[in-house]
Write a protein that holds these residues in place. Structure first.
Motif, PDB file in Angstrom:
ATOM      1  N   SER A  13      22.928  25.949  28.604  1.00 41.77           N
ATOM      2  CA  SER A  13      23.035  26.224  29.764  1.00 41.77           C
ATOM      3  C   SER A  13      22.789  26.890  30.946  1.00 41.77           C
ATOM      4  O   SER A  13      22.311  25.945  31.906  1.00 41.77           O
ATOM      5  CB  SER A  13      24.590  26.084  29.781  1.00 41.77           C
ATOM      6  OG  SER A  13      25.872  25.317  31.236  1.00 41.77           O
ATOM      7  N   ARG A  22      19.183  25.338  31.465  1.00 40.02           N
ATOM      8  CA  ARG A  22      19.634  23.868  31.853  1.00 40.02           C
ATOM      9  C   ARG A  22      19.996  23.806  34.085  1.00 40.02           C
ATOM     10  O   ARG A  22      19.335  23.189  34.335  1.00 40.02           O
ATOM     11  CB  ARG A  22      20.705  22.714  32.047  1.00 40.02           C
ATOM     12  CG  ARG A  22      19.222  22.682  30.337  1.00 40.02           C
ATOM     13  CD  ARG A  22      20.598  21.314  29.340  1.00 40.02           C
ATOM     14  NE  ARG A  22      21.821  21.274  29.291  1.00 40.02           N
ATOM     15  CZ  ARG A  22      22.180  22.463  28.480  1.00 40.02           C
ATOM     16  NH1 ARG A  22      21.931  22.095  27.763  1.00 40.02           N
ATOM     17  NH2 ARG A  22      23.565  22.420  28.237  1.00 40.02           N
ATOM     18  N   GLN A  23      20.724  24.648  34.212  1.00 40.67           N
ATOM     19  CA  GLN A  23      21.309  24.745  35.594  1.00 40.67           C
ATOM     20  C   GLN A  23      20.093  25.803  36.629  1.00 40.67           C
ATOM     21  O   GLN A  23      19.752  25.135  37.292  1.00 40.67           O
ATOM     22  CB  GLN A  23      22.456  25.714  35.852  1.00 40.67           C
ATOM     23  CG  GLN A  23      23.294  25.142  34.964  1.00 40.67           C
ATOM     24  CD  GLN A  23      25.282  26.058  35.165  1.00 40.67           C
ATOM     25  OE1 GLN A  23      25.072  26.463  35.820  1.00 40.67           O
ATOM     26  NE2 GLN A  23      25.355  26.723  33.747  1.00 40.67           N
ATOM     27  N   GLU A  28      17.187  22.841  37.007  1.00 39.61           N
ATOM     28  CA  GLU A  28      17.572  21.921  38.018  1.00 39.61           C
ATOM     29  C   GLU A  28      17.561  22.612  39.585  1.00 39.61           C
ATOM     30  O   GLU A  28      17.829  21.175  40.402  1.00 39.61           O
ATOM     31  CB  GLU A  28      19.331  21.431  37.693  1.00 39.61           C
ATOM     32  CG  GLU A  28      18.809  20.718  35.868  1.00 39.61           C
ATOM     33  CD  GLU A  28      20.573  20.217  35.440  1.00 39.61           C
ATOM     34  OE1 GLU A  28      21.522  20.539  36.181  1.00 39.61           O
ATOM     35  OE2 GLU A  28      20.695  20.389  34.652  1.00 39.61           O
ATOM     36  N   THR A  78      18.219  22.964  24.559  1.00 44.36           N
ATOM     37  CA  THR A  78      17.172  22.537  26.030  1.00 44.36           C
ATOM     38  C   THR A  78      16.646  21.117  25.972  1.00 44.36           C
ATOM     39  O   THR A  78      15.945  21.266  27.190  1.00 44.36           O
ATOM     40  CB  THR A  78      16.719  23.620  26.767  1.00 44.36           C
ATOM     41  OG1 THR A  78      15.842  24.036  25.765  1.00 44.36           O
ATOM     42  CG2 THR A  78      18.037  24.908  26.813  1.00 44.36           C
ATOM     43  N   SER A  79      16.086  20.550  25.016  1.00 48.33           N
ATOM     44  CA  SER A  79      15.060  19.896  24.989  1.00 48.33           C
ATOM     45  C   SER A  79      15.846  18.053  25.305  1.00 48.33           C
ATOM     46  O   SER A  79      15.544  17.405  25.154  1.00 48.33           O
ATOM     47  CB  SER A  79      14.396  20.077  24.144  1.00 48.33           C
ATOM     48  OG  SER A  79      14.854  20.219  22.499  1.00 48.33           O
TER      49      SER A  79
END
Length: 268
Positions: free
Chosen positions: A214, A217-218, A221, A266-267
């Protein structure tokens, strides 16, 4: 090879570790093919041999050619450069390092990691001078630098401001005994997760894997995970970032499994 902001690269430190021949590498795989194999299971590797001794241009070129097109290396800078007492002395060592052949990695060169000893305390004059010595680009290739500070004296807003002014990432030291500073100070994120355990087949439990996936990913982004500790109130512009996440130390024999599990998470 083109790279884009928002990409996540996940791997381990090095590729030569005897226990991995029982748990990661296929039986009978020649040692000379370990990088070839590892680079097809992971998306990045932190080269740590460079910390201990100078590597040749031929070695960097060989590593470049043995890995897939979109694979990225980070490179641990030589310990001599981070152990010198003055920024001027460090600058001479930094120059020698970049003249040693590291640029042979070409498009596969990711961040340079400058790791300081736990005994090195924060001194604003020294670190301002040191960060000023780090080249922004060589031969038209933009360089990325990350600094890992391991003494509690670095837990200060002044250090964060200094790193941000120089565009250098502060290494996020996850689940370790070292200071955790999560402030984003560069156009990329460099994190080192050091909390794997020998009793967990994937290095850690699902909760920890989900948490770090997480975070990755954050960061990719452009967000800053709310639950991490920050030393400043600065809100960086929300823009996609390259993320480099390495499973390091801890139960080292489990690290490739943990890295592959994070890649899978994560993919999706």
């Amino acid at each position: 090879m083109s790279r884009m902001a928002g990409e996540i690269y996940i791997g381990v430190g090095g590729w030569t570790y005897a226990p991995w021949r029982d748990s990661f590498y296929p039986a009978g795989l020649p040692h000379k093919r370990e990088l070839e194999y590892a680079s097809r299971k992971l998306t990045s590797i932190e080269i740590n041999a460079t910390y201990y001794r100078t590597q040749s241009a031929a070695s960097f070129a060989k590593w470049r050619d043995e890995t897939p097109e979109h694979f990225i290396f980070s490179v641990k800078a030589p310990r001599f450069a981070v152990m010198l007492k003055t920024a001027t002395e460090a600058g001479e060592s930094i120059e020698r390092f970049f003249n040693s052949g590291v640029m042979e990695l070409s498009d596969k060169l990711g961040p340079i990691l400058w790791q300081f000893l736990p005994t090195k305390t924060f001194d604003v004059e020294f670190f301002d001078g040191f960060l000023s010595q780090l080249p922004k680009d060589i031969g038209g290739r933009t360089l990325m630098h990350a600094i890992e500070a391991r003494h509690d004296s670095f837990k200060t807003a002044e250090f964060v401001a200094l790193a941000r002014r120089h565009g250098v990432a502060i290494v996020i030291a996850g689940d370790s005994k070292y200071p955790l500073v999560a402030d984003l100070t560069a156009p990329f994120v460099y994190a080192r997760f050091m909390g794997t355990r020998p009793d967990a087949p994937l290095g850690c439990d699902d909760k920890a894997l989900a948490r770090w996936a997480s975070y990755a990913r954050q960061w990719a982004e452009g967000s800053a995970p709310a639950e991490l500790p920050y030393l400043t109130q600065h809100k960086p512009k929300k823009t996609p970032r390259e993320v480099f996440l390495y499973v390091i130390s801890g139960a080292k024999e489990r690290n490739p499994s943990a890295a592959m599990a994070l890649i899978e998470r994560t993919s999706n």
